[in-house]
Design a protein around this motif. Structure first.
Motif, PDB file in Angstrom:
ATOM      1  N   GLU A 275       0.322  -1.062  -0.221  1.00  0.00           N
ATOM      2  CA  GLU A 275      -0.003  -0.267   0.144  1.00  0.00           C
ATOM      3  C   GLU A 275       0.854   0.937  -0.133  1.00  0.00           C
ATOM      4  N   GLY A 276       2.105   1.179  -0.457  1.00  0.00           N
ATOM      5  CA  GLY A 276       2.863   2.636  -0.986  1.00  0.00           C
ATOM      6  C   GLY A 276       2.178   3.807  -1.783  1.00  0.00           C
ATOM      7  N   ALA A 277       0.984   3.321  -2.062  1.00  0.00           N
ATOM      8  CA  ALA A 277       0.350   5.002  -2.348  1.00  0.00           C
ATOM      9  C   ALA A 277      -0.142   5.548  -1.135  1.00  0.00           C
ATOM     10  N   THR A 278      -0.274   4.908   0.031  1.00  0.00           N
ATOM     11  CA  THR A 278      -1.267   5.571   0.833  1.00  0.00           C
ATOM     12  C   THR A 278      -0.678   5.651   2.405  1.00  0.00           C
ATOM     13  N   LEU A 279       0.946   5.662   2.101  1.00  0.00           N
ATOM     14  CA  LEU A 279       2.278   5.993   2.844  1.00  0.00           C
ATOM     15  C   LEU A 279       2.426   7.058   2.717  1.00  0.00           C
ATOM     16  N   THR A 280       3.114   8.316   3.767  1.00  0.00           N
ATOM     17  CA  THR A 280       3.806   8.871   3.622  1.00  0.00           C
ATOM     18  C   THR A 280       4.582   8.904   3.023  1.00  0.00           C
ATOM     19  N   SER A 281       5.542   9.497   2.575  1.00  0.00           N
ATOM     20  CA  SER A 281       6.951   9.440   2.329  1.00  0.00           C
ATOM     21  C   SER A 281       7.644   8.877   4.220  1.00  0.00           C
ATOM     22  N   GLU A 282       7.529  10.524   5.073  1.00  0.00           N
ATOM     23  CA  GLU A 282       8.550  10.022   6.385  1.00  0.00           C
ATOM     24  C   GLU A 282       7.670   8.414   6.436  1.00  0.00           C
ATOM     25  N   GLU A 283       6.343   7.636   6.778  1.00  0.00           N
ATOM     26  CA  GLU A 283       5.955   6.777   6.921  1.00  0.00           C
ATOM     27  C   GLU A 283       7.105   5.394   6.521  1.00  0.00           C
ATOM     28  N   LYS A 284       6.593   5.943   4.840  1.00  0.00           N
ATOM     29  CA  LYS A 284       7.443   4.720   3.615  1.00  0.00           C
ATOM     30  C   LYS A 284       9.012   4.460   4.828  1.00  0.00           C
ATOM     31  N   ILE A 285       9.392   5.749   4.788  1.00  0.00           N
ATOM     32  CA  ILE A 285      11.152   6.057   5.979  1.00  0.00           C
ATOM     33  C   ILE A 285      10.915   4.823   6.204  1.00  0.00           C
ATOM     34  N   ALA A 286      10.308   5.123   7.765  1.00  0.00           N
ATOM     35  CA  ALA A 286      10.037   4.307   9.337  1.00  0.00           C
ATOM     36  C   ALA A 286       9.801   2.889   8.845  1.00  0.00           C
ATOM     37  N   VAL A 287       9.203   2.197   7.850  1.00  0.00           N
ATOM     38  CA  VAL A 287       8.845   0.848   7.774  1.00  0.00           C
ATOM     39  C   VAL A 287       9.899   0.452   6.957  1.00  0.00           C
ATOM     40  N   MET A 288      11.059   0.983   6.415  1.00  0.00           N
ATOM     41  CA  MET A 288      12.366   0.554   5.309  1.00  0.00           C
ATOM     42  C   MET A 288      13.538   0.883   7.484  1.00  0.00           C
ATOM     43  N   LYS A 289      13.496   1.399   8.403  1.00  0.00           N
ATOM     44  CA  LYS A 289      13.936   1.253   9.096  1.00  0.00           C
ATOM     45  C   LYS A 289      13.696   0.549   9.529  1.00  0.00           C
ATOM     46  N   THR A 290      12.193  -0.365  10.083  1.00  0.00           N
ATOM     47  CA  THR A 290      11.991  -0.669  10.977  1.00  0.00           C
ATOM     48  C   THR A 290      12.561  -2.547  10.489  1.00  0.00           C
ATOM     49  N   VAL A 291      12.220  -2.440   8.704  1.00  0.00           N
ATOM     50  CA  VAL A 291      12.768  -3.356   8.368  1.00  0.00           C
ATOM     51  C   VAL A 291      13.961  -4.256   8.368  1.00  0.00           C
ATOM     52  N   VAL A 292      14.848  -3.357   7.879  1.00  0.00           N
ATOM     53  CA  VAL A 292      16.438  -3.418   8.199  1.00  0.00           C
ATOM     54  C   VAL A 292      16.740  -3.849   9.589  1.00  0.00           C
ATOM     55  N   ASP A 293      16.425  -2.713  10.252  1.00  0.00           N
ATOM     56  CA  ASP A 293      16.744  -3.238  11.905  1.00  0.00           C
ATOM     57  C   ASP A 293      16.136  -4.551  12.550  1.00  0.00           C
TER      58      ASP A 293
END
Length: 299
Positions: A50-68
């Motif tokens: 659902e990338g189209a309904t995530l803000t850029s800030e939310e996408k970046i936060a999701v990336m960080k969680t997955v990497v961690d």
């Protein structure tokens, strides 16, 4: 981390709390479970995410969680899609800063034009970082179709592009790309119900959707297909196909999230404009799942 473009790489869903904020705790649990069950990469923030309904800030936060959550166990390859090239470049650079290992580069949301403009978008994003790129071709969803000849042109110009996720639903595209570029790019299947056909045509990896609920079966199917074990592959494929076909319709996000909920690995919440399934549509999905669960193969 050197990317090995092989195996099953889940395009993960994005879970939401009751207030529709992103549920980072479940993301961590889910991706670790997927890796434990044989996944070779994690792809957040894509269409299924659902990338189209995530803000850029939310996408970046999701990336960080997955990497961690996965560390260096498997590569994290976020979907990079935005309304503008400027925003896509920003997301790509943020992904690099967070420690993501590659980028899945999409054409821009909404605006779809000619080859000159789409080519420039891909070039701008690919050259914004030192990360390897995976070109995502999904004309059904994004109305931009990168032909084999255009993919070959990008491959010649951009050494950063290492692979293609081919989601045109036409298995012949894999052979068409291979004909023009040989082994220059790794080719992957991006449509759930075309895996066996895609592997037969030369695909090396699978970015999948139903793997979010059935990782063991997805990995077994991929392995049998890659090993040329036709009988074993088709035994799983025949069982799996009614579920895999849920990935190829407009409401694929709602359907896959419902399946995740029913197997105890997620929740059916989706962000508007999507709505949770109701009535006959929901019951049809549940019937498919009940039949599958009653005949689930022993692995």
């Amino acid at each position: 981390m050197s990317i090995k473009w092989t195996g099953v790489m889940p395009a993960i869903t994005t879970p939401f709390n009751a207030d529709y904020s992103v549920d980072h705790g479940f993301i961590r649990q889910h991706v670790q479970w997927l890796v434990e069950n044989g996944s070779t990469g994690i792809v957040p923030c894509g269409s299924l995410g659902e990338g189209a309904t995530l803000t850029s800030e939310e996408k970046i936060a999701v990336m960080k969680t997955v990497v961690d959550a996965v560390g260096d166990k498997v590569p994290v390859i976020p979907g990079i899609a935005a309304l503008s090239t400027r925003e896509a470049v920003h997301l790509a650079q943020a992904a690099e800063d967070l420690g993501c290992h590659a980028l899945m580069i999409l054409p821009p949301y909404v605006y779809s034009s000619d080859w000159r403009e789409m080519r420039q978008h891909i070039v701008s994003v690919a050259q914004a970082t030192a990360l390897p790129g995976l070109l995502y071709n999904n004309p059904v969803a994004y109305k931009t179709d990168f032909s084999p000849a255009q993919i070959a042109e990008l491959a010649r110009e951009l050494p950063q592009i290492q692979a293609v996720k081919e989601s045109s639903t036409d298995a012949r595209r894999v052979t068409g790309i291979r004909e023009l570029i040989g082994n220059r790019l790794a080719l992957g299947v991006g449509v759930d119900d075309c895996l066996v056909e895609g592997v037969d045509a030369g695909a090396q990896f699978w970015i999948a959707g139903l793997v979010n609920a059935f990782p063991k079966e997805s990995v077994a199917l991929y392995n049998y297909a890659m090993q040329g074990k036709k009988e074993e592959a088709f035994a799983i494929y025949r069982w799996f196909l009614p579920l895999l076909r849920l990935d190829t319709v407009v409401k694929f996000v709602q359907l896959i999230k419902l399946v995740q909920q029913e197997v105890g690995m997620g929740h059916e919440r989706v962000r508007a404009p999507r709505l949770e399934l109701t009535g006959a549509e929901r019951e049809s999905c549940l019937n498919i799942l009940r039949t599958a669960m009653a005949n689930r193969p022993a692995l």
